[in-house]
Design a protein around this motif. Structure first.
Motif, short mmCIF file in Angstrom:
data_model
loop_
_atom_site.label_atom_id
_atom_site.label_comp_id
_atom_site.label_asym_id
_atom_site.label_seq_id
_atom_site.Cartn_x
_atom_site.Cartn_y
_atom_site.Cartn_z
N GLU A 35 38.43 -25.05 -36.84
CA GLU A 35 37.92 -23.83 -37.49
C GLU A 35 37.14 -22.99 -36.49
OE1 GLU A 35 35.66 -25.09 -40.85
OE2 GLU A 35 37.43 -25.51 -42.10
N GLN A 36 36.31 -23.63 -35.68
CA GLN A 36 35.54 -22.90 -34.67
C GLN A 36 36.46 -22.24 -33.66
OE1 GLN A 36 32.40 -22.11 -34.29
NE2 GLN A 36 31.40 -23.34 -35.87
N ALA A 37 37.49 -22.98 -33.23
CA ALA A 37 38.42 -22.43 -32.24
C ALA A 37 39.22 -21.27 -32.82
CB ALA A 37 39.36 -23.53 -31.75
N ALA A 38 39.63 -21.39 -34.08
CA ALA A 38 40.37 -20.31 -34.73
C ALA A 38 39.49 -19.09 -34.91
CB ALA A 38 40.91 -20.79 -36.08
N ALA A 39 38.23 -19.32 -35.27
CA ALA A 39 37.29 -18.20 -35.44
C ALA A 39 37.07 -17.48 -34.11
CB ALA A 39 35.96 -18.71 -35.99
N ARG A 40 36.93 -18.27 -33.05
CA ARG A 40 36.72 -17.65 -31.73
C ARG A 40 37.95 -16.84 -31.30
NH1 ARG A 40 32.94 -18.43 -28.26
NH2 ARG A 40 32.24 -20.34 -29.28
N ALA A 41 39.13 -17.39 -31.56
CA ALA A 41 40.36 -16.69 -31.19
C ALA A 41 40.50 -15.39 -31.97
CB ALA A 41 41.57 -17.59 -31.46
N LEU A 42 40.14 -15.43 -33.25
CA LEU A 42 40.24 -14.22 -34.08
C LEU A 42 39.18 -13.20 -33.68
CD1 LEU A 42 41.54 -12.67 -36.33
CD2 LEU A 42 40.31 -14.07 -38.01
N LEU A 43 37.99 -13.69 -33.36
CA LEU A 43 36.93 -12.79 -32.91
C LEU A 43 37.32 -12.11 -31.61
CD1 LEU A 43 34.08 -11.93 -33.82
CD2 LEU A 43 33.16 -13.75 -32.37
N ASP A 44 37.93 -12.87 -30.71
CA ASP A 44 38.40 -12.27 -29.45
C ASP A 44 39.46 -11.20 -29.72
OD1 ASP A 44 36.73 -13.92 -28.03
OD2 ASP A 44 38.29 -15.38 -27.50
N ARG A 45 40.33 -11.46 -30.69
CA ARG A 45 41.41 -10.53 -31.00
C ARG A 45 40.89 -9.23 -31.58
NH1 ARG A 45 46.21 -13.02 -34.34
NH2 ARG A 45 46.43 -14.01 -32.30
N VAL A 46 39.99 -9.32 -32.55
CA VAL A 46 39.52 -8.08 -33.21
C VAL A 46 38.49 -7.35 -32.35
CG1 VAL A 46 39.97 -9.00 -35.51
CG2 VAL A 46 37.71 -9.32 -34.50
N SER A 47 37.91 -8.04 -31.36
CA SER A 47 36.90 -7.38 -30.52
C SER A 47 37.49 -6.78 -29.26
CB SER A 47 35.81 -8.40 -30.12
OG SER A 47 35.18 -8.95 -31.27
N SER A 48 38.75 -7.08 -28.98
CA SER A 48 39.36 -6.58 -27.73
C SER A 48 39.79 -5.13 -27.87
CB SER A 48 40.56 -7.46 -27.38
OG SER A 48 41.53 -7.44 -28.40
N ASP A 91 29.30 -21.50 -24.66
CA ASP A 91 30.07 -22.43 -25.46
C ASP A 91 29.41 -22.75 -26.79
OD1 ASP A 91 31.84 -22.48 -23.39
OD2 ASP A 91 31.14 -24.38 -22.57
N ALA A 92 28.07 -22.68 -26.85
CA ALA A 92 27.37 -23.08 -28.06
C ALA A 92 27.35 -22.00 -29.13
CB ALA A 92 25.92 -23.47 -27.71
N THR A 93 27.85 -20.84 -28.81
CA THR A 93 27.87 -19.77 -29.80
C THR A 93 28.67 -20.21 -31.02
OG1 THR A 93 27.78 -18.11 -28.05
CG2 THR A 93 28.51 -17.37 -30.23
N ASP A 94 28.09 -20.04 -32.19
CA ASP A 94 28.77 -20.41 -33.44
C ASP A 94 29.76 -19.31 -33.77
OD1 ASP A 94 29.57 -20.91 -36.05
OD2 ASP A 94 27.64 -21.73 -36.63
N ALA A 95 31.03 -19.55 -33.47
CA ALA A 95 32.06 -18.53 -33.65
C ALA A 95 32.25 -18.17 -35.11
CB ALA A 95 33.37 -19.01 -33.04
N LYS A 96 32.14 -19.15 -36.01
CA LYS A 96 32.33 -18.87 -37.43
C LYS A 96 31.25 -17.93 -37.94
CE LYS A 96 33.61 -22.04 -40.33
NZ LYS A 96 33.67 -23.30 -41.10
N THR A 97 30.01 -18.15 -37.52
CA THR A 97 28.92 -17.26 -37.93
C THR A 97 29.12 -15.87 -37.35
OG1 THR A 97 27.36 -19.11 -38.09
CG2 THR A 97 26.43 -16.90 -37.84
N ALA A 98 29.50 -15.81 -36.09
CA ALA A 98 29.71 -14.51 -35.44
C ALA A 98 30.84 -13.74 -36.12
CB ALA A 98 30.03 -14.71 -33.96
N LEU A 99 31.91 -14.44 -36.49
CA LEU A 99 33.03 -13.77 -37.16
C LEU A 99 32.63 -13.28 -38.55
CD1 LEU A 99 36.01 -12.95 -37.02
CD2 LEU A 99 36.58 -15.20 -38.00
#
Length: 226
Positions: free
Chosen positions: A213-226, A154-162
């Motif tokens: 923003e974090q939730a949107a980044a995580r959702a987008l990261l999940d989408r492009v990584s699937s 849960d603590a992963t910074d999704a914005k940084t990862a994206l």
């Protein structure tokens, strides 16, 4: 002093029997309703914040014996931040027992994230003064539940990862656009769209822009990584 039925039920929900009921009364008393004869909860909030910090730091240290300081720090921040305290407070219906002034009641104070988070810390401070650190630690660990075990993910910074994902592919940094705002003024819900230079987008809604923003980044990261 004897607790009201409402506060006694709350004490049962958190799993602590107060030897000094006045401490719980003070912990749920917001400054908006304090008086010379009725103390508010800000000093208890100050104390409880420090107790929470130590409990969580100790729990994380024991949970993952191999984690470095750099790995533990974001997990710690995720568990002690105001949003998490407010989530825990909402789960035990702390808002229902808060003593608030009329202005706070009219503006939805029982649901405000900051107010709930502060009160949760005050309750922890009250338990610490009532029964010591072991009792406070037991309550915190029980109420935070599996958040400690799950926080590494849960603590992963999704914005940084994206952003790192985009940079690795030669794309411009992601953009975050507020596309809407819902709910009343005192408890808004922000709708944020995360956008990549390749045209991919994802949207999320949360009670703060940062969380959205974090939730949107995580959702987008999940989408492009699937």
């Amino acid at each position: 002093m004897k607790l009201s039925g409402e506060l006694q039920s709350f004490a049962t929900r958190i799993g602590h029997d107060f030897a000094r009921p006045d401490l719980l009364v003070r912990a749920v008393t917001h400054p908006s309703v304090s008086s010379p004869t009725r103390q508010h909860n800000q000093r208890l909030e100050f104390l409880g914040d420090r107790v929470l910090n130590l409990v969580i730091a100790e729990a994380l240290y024991e949970e993952d014996q191999d984690a470095s300081e750099g790995q533990l720090a974001p997990r710690y921040n995720a568990l002690i931040r105001k949003e998490t305290c407010a989530e825990v407070a909402a789960g035990i219906d702390l808002g229902a027992v808060l003593k608030l002034g009329r202005s706070e009641q009219r503006t939805g104070g029982r649901r405000k994230m900051t107010l709930l988070g502060d009160a949760m810390e005050a309750v922890i401070g009250a338990i610490y003064l009532d029964a010591g650190f072991p009792a406070a630690r037991d309550v915190v660990l029980r109420l935070w539940g599996d958040r400690v075990a799950k926080v590494a993910e849960d603590a992963t910074d999704a914005k940084t990862a994206l952003q790192e994902w985009a940079q690795a592919r030669g794309l411009t940094p992601p953009a975050y656009v507020e596309t809407g705002r819902e709910g009343p003024d005192h408890a808004p819900q922000f709708r944020i769209e995360a956008r990549l230079g390749n045209g991919e987008t994802a949207e999320a809604v949360a009670g703060s822009k940062r969380a959205a923003e974090q939730a949107a980044a995580r959702a987008l990261l999940d989408r492009v990584s699937s």
